[in-house]
Design a protein around this motif. Sequence first.
Motif, PDB file in Angstrom:
ATOM      1  N   THR A  13       0.846  -1.196   0.000  1.00  0.00           N
ATOM      2  CA  THR A  13       0.000   0.000   0.000  1.00  0.00           C
ATOM      3  C   THR A  13       0.876   1.237   0.000  1.00  0.00           C
ATOM      4  O   THR A  13       1.843   1.327   0.755  1.00  0.00           O
ATOM      5  CB  THR A  13      -0.921   0.020   1.238  1.00  0.00           C
ATOM      6  N   ILE A  14       0.528   2.188  -0.853  1.00  0.00           N
ATOM      7  CA  ILE A  14       1.284   3.432  -0.987  1.00  0.00           C
ATOM      8  C   ILE A  14       0.427   4.578  -0.461  1.00  0.00           C
ATOM      9  O   ILE A  14      -0.771   4.657  -0.749  1.00  0.00           O
ATOM     10  CB  ILE A  14       1.651   3.709  -2.460  1.00  0.00           C
ATOM     11  N   THR A  15       1.048   5.474   0.286  1.00  0.00           N
ATOM     12  CA  THR A  15       0.344   6.653   0.796  1.00  0.00           C
ATOM     13  C   THR A  15       1.056   7.906   0.316  1.00  0.00           C
ATOM     14  O   THR A  15       2.263   8.053   0.500  1.00  0.00           O
ATOM     15  CB  THR A  15       0.287   6.652   2.330  1.00  0.00           C
ATOM     16  N   MET A  16       0.294   8.796  -0.292  1.00  0.00           N
ATOM     17  CA  MET A  16       0.805  10.098  -0.715  1.00  0.00           C
ATOM     18  C   MET A  16       0.202  11.170   0.196  1.00  0.00           C
ATOM     19  O   MET A  16      -1.004  11.417   0.152  1.00  0.00           O
ATOM     20  CB  MET A  16       0.435  10.385  -2.173  1.00  0.00           C
ATOM     21  N   ASP A  17       1.026  11.783   1.010  1.00  0.00           N
ATOM     22  CA  ASP A  17       0.578  12.844   1.916  1.00  0.00           C
ATOM     23  C   ASP A  17       1.068  14.169   1.340  1.00  0.00           C
ATOM     24  O   ASP A  17       2.247  14.501   1.420  1.00  0.00           O
ATOM     25  CB  ASP A  17       1.138  12.621   3.312  1.00  0.00           C
ATOM     26  N   MET A  18       0.144  14.917   0.757  1.00  0.00           N
ATOM     27  CA  MET A  18       0.497  16.158   0.059  1.00  0.00           C
ATOM     28  C   MET A  18       0.014  17.367   0.849  1.00  0.00           C
ATOM     29  O   MET A  18      -1.190  17.589   0.977  1.00  0.00           O
ATOM     30  CB  MET A  18      -0.115  16.155  -1.350  1.00  0.00           C
ATOM     31  N   GLN A  19       0.955  18.123   1.393  1.00  0.00           N
ATOM     32  CA  GLN A  19       0.641  19.333   2.152  1.00  0.00           C
ATOM     33  C   GLN A  19       1.039  20.533   1.302  1.00  0.00           C
ATOM     34  O   GLN A  19       2.015  21.221   1.564  1.00  0.00           O
ATOM     35  CB  GLN A  19       1.371  19.311   3.488  1.00  0.00           C
ATOM     36  N   LEU A  20       0.235  20.787   0.289  1.00  0.00           N
ATOM     37  CA  LEU A  20       0.591  21.784  -0.713  1.00  0.00           C
ATOM     38  C   LEU A  20      -0.158  23.105  -0.548  1.00  0.00           C
ATOM     39  O   LEU A  20       0.078  24.048  -1.303  1.00  0.00           O
ATOM     40  CB  LEU A  20       0.334  21.221  -2.123  1.00  0.00           C
ATOM     41  N   PHE A  21      -1.039  23.188   0.435  1.00  0.00           N
ATOM     42  CA  PHE A  21      -1.746  24.450   0.672  1.00  0.00           C
ATOM     43  C   PHE A  21      -0.737  25.501   1.139  1.00  0.00           C
ATOM     44  O   PHE A  21      -0.031  25.311   2.129  1.00  0.00           O
ATOM     45  CB  PHE A  21      -2.831  24.279   1.723  1.00  0.00           C
ATOM     46  N   GLY A  22      -0.673  26.597   0.411  1.00  0.00           N
ATOM     47  CA  GLY A  22       0.223  27.681   0.785  1.00  0.00           C
ATOM     48  C   GLY A  22       1.638  27.537   0.263  1.00  0.00           C
ATOM     49  O   GLY A  22       2.451  28.447   0.442  1.00  0.00           O
ATOM     50  N   VAL A  23       1.961  26.415  -0.379  1.00  0.00           N
ATOM     51  CA  VAL A  23       3.310  26.250  -0.928  1.00  0.00           C
ATOM     52  C   VAL A  23       3.447  27.136  -2.162  1.00  0.00           C
ATOM     53  O   VAL A  23       2.613  27.092  -3.073  1.00  0.00           O
ATOM     54  CB  VAL A  23       3.587  24.777  -1.293  1.00  0.00           C
ATOM     55  N   GLU A  24       4.484  27.934  -2.179  1.00  0.00           N
ATOM     56  CA  GLU A  24       4.684  28.871  -3.280  1.00  0.00           C
ATOM     57  C   GLU A  24       5.392  28.161  -4.427  1.00  0.00           C
ATOM     58  O   GLU A  24       6.537  27.746  -4.314  1.00  0.00           O
ATOM     59  CB  GLU A  24       5.476  30.076  -2.790  1.00  0.00           C
ATOM     60  N   LEU A  25       4.679  28.039  -5.547  1.00  0.00           N
ATOM     61  CA  LEU A  25       5.205  27.336  -6.701  1.00  0.00           C
ATOM     62  C   LEU A  25       6.154  28.205  -7.517  1.00  0.00           C
ATOM     63  O   LEU A  25       6.938  27.693  -8.317  1.00  0.00           O
ATOM     64  CB  LEU A  25       4.065  26.859  -7.601  1.00  0.00           C
ATOM     65  N   GLY A  26       6.086  29.510  -7.309  1.00  0.00           N
ATOM     66  CA  GLY A  26       6.889  30.443  -8.082  1.00  0.00           C
ATOM     67  C   GLY A  26       6.011  31.285  -8.980  1.00  0.00           C
ATOM     68  O   GLY A  26       4.875  30.914  -9.322  1.00  0.00           O
ATOM     69  N   ASN A  27       6.532  32.453  -9.355  1.00  0.00           N
ATOM     70  CA  ASN A  27       5.805  33.380 -10.228  1.00  0.00           C
ATOM     71  C   ASN A  27       4.452  33.771  -9.635  1.00  0.00           C
ATOM     72  O   ASN A  27       3.476  33.995 -10.347  1.00  0.00           O
ATOM     73  CB  ASN A  27       5.613  32.770 -11.624  1.00  0.00           C
ATOM     74  N   GLY A  28       4.396  33.834  -8.297  1.00  0.00           N
ATOM     75  CA  GLY A  28       3.177  34.275  -7.617  1.00  0.00           C
ATOM     76  C   GLY A  28       2.111  33.217  -7.455  1.00  0.00           C
ATOM     77  O   GLY A  28       1.056  33.491  -6.881  1.00  0.00           O
ATOM     78  N   GLN A  29       2.356  32.003  -7.934  1.00  0.00           N
ATOM     79  CA  GLN A  29       1.356  30.934  -7.833  1.00  0.00           C
ATOM     80  C   GLN A  29       1.519  30.187  -6.502  1.00  0.00           C
ATOM     81  O   GLN A  29       2.633  29.896  -6.078  1.00  0.00           O
ATOM     82  CB  GLN A  29       1.498  29.960  -8.999  1.00  0.00           C
ATOM     83  N   VAL A  30       0.381  29.864  -5.878  1.00  0.00           N
ATOM     84  CA  VAL A  30       0.379  29.248  -4.553  1.00  0.00           C
ATOM     85  C   VAL A  30      -0.530  28.030  -4.552  1.00  0.00           C
ATOM     86  O   VAL A  30      -1.663  28.090  -5.039  1.00  0.00           O
ATOM     87  CB  VAL A  30      -0.102  30.256  -3.482  1.00  0.00           C
ATOM     88  N   GLY A  31      -0.040  26.922  -4.009  1.00  0.00           N
ATOM     89  CA  GLY A  31      -0.838  25.708  -3.916  1.00  0.00           C
ATOM     90  C   GLY A  31      -2.073  25.897  -3.061  1.00  0.00           C
ATOM     91  O   GLY A  31      -2.029  26.590  -2.039  1.00  0.00           O
TER      92      GLY A  31
END
Length: 408
Positions: A224-242
Motif C-alpha cells: 500500500t502506498i500513501t501520498m501525503d500532500m501538504q501543498l496548501f500555501g506552498v509557493e510554486l513560483g511566479n506568484g502561484q500558490v498551492g
Amino acid sequence: MALKNWSTGRKIALVGVVCVLAAGGGAFAAAAPGIAQPAIFSEAGSPARTTPGLAVPVVAPAELAVAPADGAKQVNPAAPVSLKVTNGRIDRVALTTDAGDTVDGTLSADGAAWTSSGDLTFNTRYNFNYSVVDDAGRNTNSTRTFTTVSTANEADAAIYPLDGMKVGVAQPLQITFSEPVLNRDAVEKAIKITSTSGQKGDFRWFSKNTVRYRPEAFWAANSTITMDMQLFGVELGNGQVGNFNKTVTIRVGDKKVAVADAKAHTFSVSINDQPVGKWPATMGDKRFPSARGYLVFMEKHRVEHMDASTIGLKPGDPAYYGQLDVNYATRLTPSGEFIHQATDSAMPYIGKANLSHGCIGLGPDGAKWVFDNMTTGDVVQVVNTEGEYANFDDGYGDWNIPWAQYAN
C-alpha cells in the motif's frame, strides 16, 4: 564666635520658620507657596515618559509587531496572522472577513502574543482589529486590512492514481499542476510518499507542470502506498500558490509482467514471477515497429475504434486501413499502441510475422485473457523490436530511464 555659634543660629532660624507656619493656621499654601509640592499625575493620564522623572519611573511605550502589513495584498493564506506586544499586553483581538466570518486564534499565557489558527481563504479581504494595553494601563485600538492571494494565483493539481485505486506494480505516481512549478524543491518537500514495503523512491519532472515518483524497482506486490500532500500555501513560483492538502492511498496488486517478443512472435505473462500463459502474437512491421522497452498498461476498452488518419495515413497508402473496431483493447500509449485482438486479416499471421502498425495483436483467447486479468499499472516489456523507446511523455516510460538518471 560666628563659626562657633553657627549651629545655634541655624536652629533659631528654623524655629522662626516654624512659628510663621504655625501662625498661618490653615492658610499653609498662602503662607508658604515655595514649600508645597506639585500634584503628581498618574501615568495613565499623561503621555508615556521617555526620560526619567523626579519621582515617577519611566514607562516605556508599547511596541507592536503585526503581520501581515496593513493594506497588504496577495497574502499567502497559509501564513499565520500574528500580533506581538512588547511593554504591554493584548486586551482584545478580532480577525474577520468582510462577510463576517471569524478566524480563531491562540493567545499566549502572558498575553503578549496572538496567532491565528488554521488557514485563511483565498481571494478574501480580512479585517484585523485589536486592542493593546501598555504597562501604564493606556489602551490603544487599531484596525488593519489585508487581502489574500487572488483566484488567478491559485494552483491546483490532478493526481493519478486516484485515491483508493488498485494498480499494478509498475504504476508511477503522477501529479500534474494547473500552473508551472518553479520552486520544485519546495513542492517535493511538501509531498511525503510512504509504502508498506518500505521502498524509497524519487521524483522526476517531465515538464514544468508534471512530476512523477517511482521506486528503483517495481512496487512490491500487494503493498500500500500513501501520498501525503501538504501543498496548501506552498509557493510554486511566479506568484502561484498551492491551494490544497490531500492524502491519497493506493493499493498495489499482484506482480503481473508480460514479455512481448517481436522476433519469436510470442506474448507471455507471469504473475508473481510464476508463468501463467503464452500466446502467439503479431507486432509492428518494419515501417511501424513496436516501441521497445517497458510499456505500462493505461486503460482498456472492450471495443476500440481506430482511424488510420490519426497516425498520418491517407487513402492510397499501402498501409492505410481506413477505420475499424478492434476487440479487447488495452492501451499502452496515448499515441495509439494497444494490445488487442488481431483483425481478421491479420489473424493468419499471428505467431508467424509482424504486420501491425505498432500494436501487439493476439488471438481471441490471448486478447481476452489480458483484458480480463491485467489492469492499469501492469507492464509489458517489448524485446527484439527495431522500434525506439516510446517518448517518456507518451504514457509511462519511467522504467526505461536508468535509476541513476531518474532524478533530475
